[in-house]
Design an enzyme around this catalytic site. Structure first.
Site, PDB file in Angstrom:
ATOM      1  CG  HIS A 118       3.640  -4.896   2.012  1.00  0.00           C
ATOM      2  ND1 HIS A 118       4.126  -6.116   1.619  1.00  0.00           N
ATOM      3  CD2 HIS A 118       2.878  -4.456   0.980  1.00  0.00           C
ATOM      4  CE1 HIS A 118       3.661  -6.415   0.408  1.00  0.00           C
ATOM      5  NE2 HIS A 118       2.909  -5.410  -0.008  1.00  0.00           N
ATOM      6  CB  CYS A 133     -11.224   9.700  24.018  1.00  0.00           C
ATOM      7  SG  CYS A 133     -11.958   8.397  22.984  1.00  0.00           S
ATOM      8  CG  ASN A 210      15.023 -15.195  -5.538  1.00  0.00           C
ATOM      9  OD1 ASN A 210      15.443 -16.128  -4.857  1.00  0.00           O
ATOM     10  ND2 ASN A 210      13.800 -14.715  -5.397  1.00  0.00           N
ATOM     11  CB  ALA A 228      20.141  -9.269  -0.982  1.00  0.00           C
TER      12      ALA A 228
HETATM   13  N1  APR Z   1      18.968 -12.953  -1.096  1.00  0.00           N
HETATM   14  C1  APR Z   1      18.031 -12.769  -2.068  1.00  0.00           C
HETATM   15  N2  APR Z   1      16.859 -13.451  -2.127  1.00  0.00           N
HETATM   16  C2  APR Z   1      16.646 -14.379  -1.167  1.00  0.00           C
HETATM   17  C3  APR Z   1      17.567 -14.638  -0.128  1.00  0.00           C
HETATM   18  C4  APR Z   1      18.768 -13.875  -0.121  1.00  0.00           C
HETATM   19  N3  APR Z   1      19.704 -14.065   0.830  1.00  0.00           N
HETATM   20  N4  APR Z   1      17.043 -15.622   0.666  1.00  0.00           N
HETATM   21  C5  APR Z   1      15.836 -15.940   0.146  1.00  0.00           C
HETATM   22  N5  APR Z   1      15.607 -15.207  -0.953  1.00  0.00           N
HETATM   23  C6  APR Z   1      14.416 -15.204  -1.802  1.00  0.00           C
HETATM   24  C7  APR Z   1      13.609 -16.489  -1.821  1.00  0.00           C
HETATM   25  O1  APR Z   1      14.099 -17.361  -2.813  1.00  0.00           O
HETATM   26  C8  APR Z   1      12.214 -15.965  -2.171  1.00  0.00           C
HETATM   27  O2  APR Z   1      12.042 -15.936  -3.573  1.00  0.00           O
HETATM   28  O3  APR Z   1      13.550 -14.234  -1.266  1.00  0.00           O
HETATM   29  C9  APR Z   1      12.216 -14.533  -1.642  1.00  0.00           C
HETATM   30  C10 APR Z   1      11.330 -14.328  -0.442  1.00  0.00           C
HETATM   31  O4  APR Z   1       9.997 -14.541  -0.869  1.00  0.00           O
HETATM   32  P1  APR Z   1       8.809 -14.410   0.202  1.00  0.00           P
HETATM   33  O5  APR Z   1       9.191 -15.131   1.449  1.00  0.00           O
HETATM   34  O6  APR Z   1       7.554 -14.769  -0.513  1.00  0.00           O
HETATM   35  O7  APR Z   1       8.802 -12.861   0.581  1.00  0.00           O
HETATM   36  P2  APR Z   1       8.193 -11.685  -0.259  1.00  0.00           P
HETATM   37  O8  APR Z   1       8.296 -11.939  -1.716  1.00  0.00           O
HETATM   38  O9  APR Z   1       8.806 -10.439   0.262  1.00  0.00           O
HETATM   39  O10 APR Z   1       6.639 -11.726   0.169  1.00  0.00           O
HETATM   40  C11 APR Z   1       5.826 -10.663  -0.272  1.00  0.00           C
HETATM   41  O11 APR Z   1       4.050 -11.481   1.144  1.00  0.00           O
HETATM   42  O12 APR Z   1       3.483 -12.384   3.204  1.00  0.00           O
HETATM   43  C12 APR Z   1       3.457 -11.228   2.431  1.00  0.00           C
HETATM   44  O13 APR Z   1       3.454  -9.016   3.195  1.00  0.00           O
HETATM   45  C13 APR Z   1       4.271 -10.136   3.087  1.00  0.00           C
HETATM   46  O14 APR Z   1       5.709  -8.487   2.079  1.00  0.00           O
HETATM   47  C14 APR Z   1       5.395  -9.872   2.111  1.00  0.00           C
HETATM   48  C15 APR Z   1       4.814 -10.342   0.787  1.00  0.00           C
END
Ligand code: APR
Length: 239
Positions: A118, A133, A210, A228
């Site tokens: 991304h 330019c 997760n 993580a």
């Molecule tokens: N360790 C592991 N997982 C975690 C932690 C942690 N400390 N804290 C939160 N999470 C999990 C949450 O439970 C959730 O499932 O991380 C996940 C984050 O999910 P999103 O916020 O949806 O992020 P992501 O999956 O990366 O989104 C994908 O969506 O908005 C777009 O481009 C943006 O790259 C992003 C894409």
């Protein structure tokens, strides 16, 4: 279950790790969809993370990314990022890291060859096809900066909703997903494709890391309810 997955990692010929925003949560970077704290619980993605939004209100979108960029510059990679970089140093050629994150923390932790599907929030690119330019070194300062000759604007070099992912990185990620024998899916809700689809390409064993349920749990052979920074150091150790 952790011991089982640790055994998979140790025996892996090719380990593939797909990371999402949760990978950086313990560094202090907000996720997108966590209730209350996620960016999309406070902002509307269609107002901020699309080309149309930028063209409609370039200053607002540019400033929002500038604030996120400044915030990311203040944080550090966490133990999870470092565990991945250390694993790659000990086992050259055995690890592929593919991230949806634009924060650059894997790279700052020392991971090389990271496939950033991304883009990177620290980089800019021209909004319209650059002309002769358009020189990034000779822009008119502003929100956003623009070409002093033709007015072409700079925009964050991230993939917005509705945009294509970088083809080389995506194809390389798909190839690695098909080749790997173990895949760790770390910190992603698994709702955004094509990145999430990588977890369904592999014929290898899949472990989701997760603290909460995700849309990729059903694709997993093991689901580890932890974070993580806690679990990756345990899973990636040689000890
Ligand atoms: N360790 C592991 N997982 C975690 C932690 C942690 N400390 N804290 C939160 N999470 C999990 C949450 O439970 C959730 O499932 O991380 C996940 C984050 O999910 P999103 O916020 O949806 O992020 P992501 O999956 O990366 O989104 C994908 O969506 O908005 C777009 O481009 C943006 O790259 C992003 C894409």
């Amino acid at each position: 279950m952790n011991d089982q997955v640790r055994g998979w990692v140790r025996a892996a010929r090719h380990l593939f790790v797909l990371t999402g925003a949760g990978m950086s949560a313990e560094s202090g970077v907000p996720t997108f969809r966590d209730a209350l704290t996620g960016l999309w619980s406070r902002f509307r993605p269609e107002d901020l993370a699309t080309e149309d939004a930028f063209r409609a209100n370039p200053a607002m979108v540019w400033d929002w990314y500038a604030s996120r960029r400044a915030a990311v510059a203040q944080v550090e990679p966490n133990a999870g990022h470092r565990a991945l970089a250390d694993f790659a140093r000990r086992h050259p050629g055995r690890l592929t890291v593919v991230t949806q994150n634009v924060d650059g923390l894997h790279q700052r932790a020392g991971s090389e060859g990271v496939l950033a599907l991304h883009g990177n929030i620290a980089e800019d690119k021209w909004l319209d096809v650059p002309r002769a330019c358009c020189d990034p070194q000779a822009v008119v300062a502003g929100s956003p900066p623009s070409c002093s000759t033709c007015g072409n604007q700079l925009r964050p070099a991230v993939v917005w909703f509705g945009e294509s992912l970088p083809l080389r990185e995506l194809q390389e990620a798909e190839r690695a997903a098909r080749d790997c024998d173990v895949m760790l899916v770390v910190g992603t809700s698994g709702v955004v494709y094509p990145a999430a689809g990588l977890a369904r390409l592999t014929k290898g064993r899949v472990a989701v890391i997760n603290p909460h349920p995700s849309d990729l749990d059903d694709a997993a052979d093991a689901v580890l309810r932890g974070t993580a920074a806690q679990l990756l150091p345990q899973l990636l150790t040689d000890g």
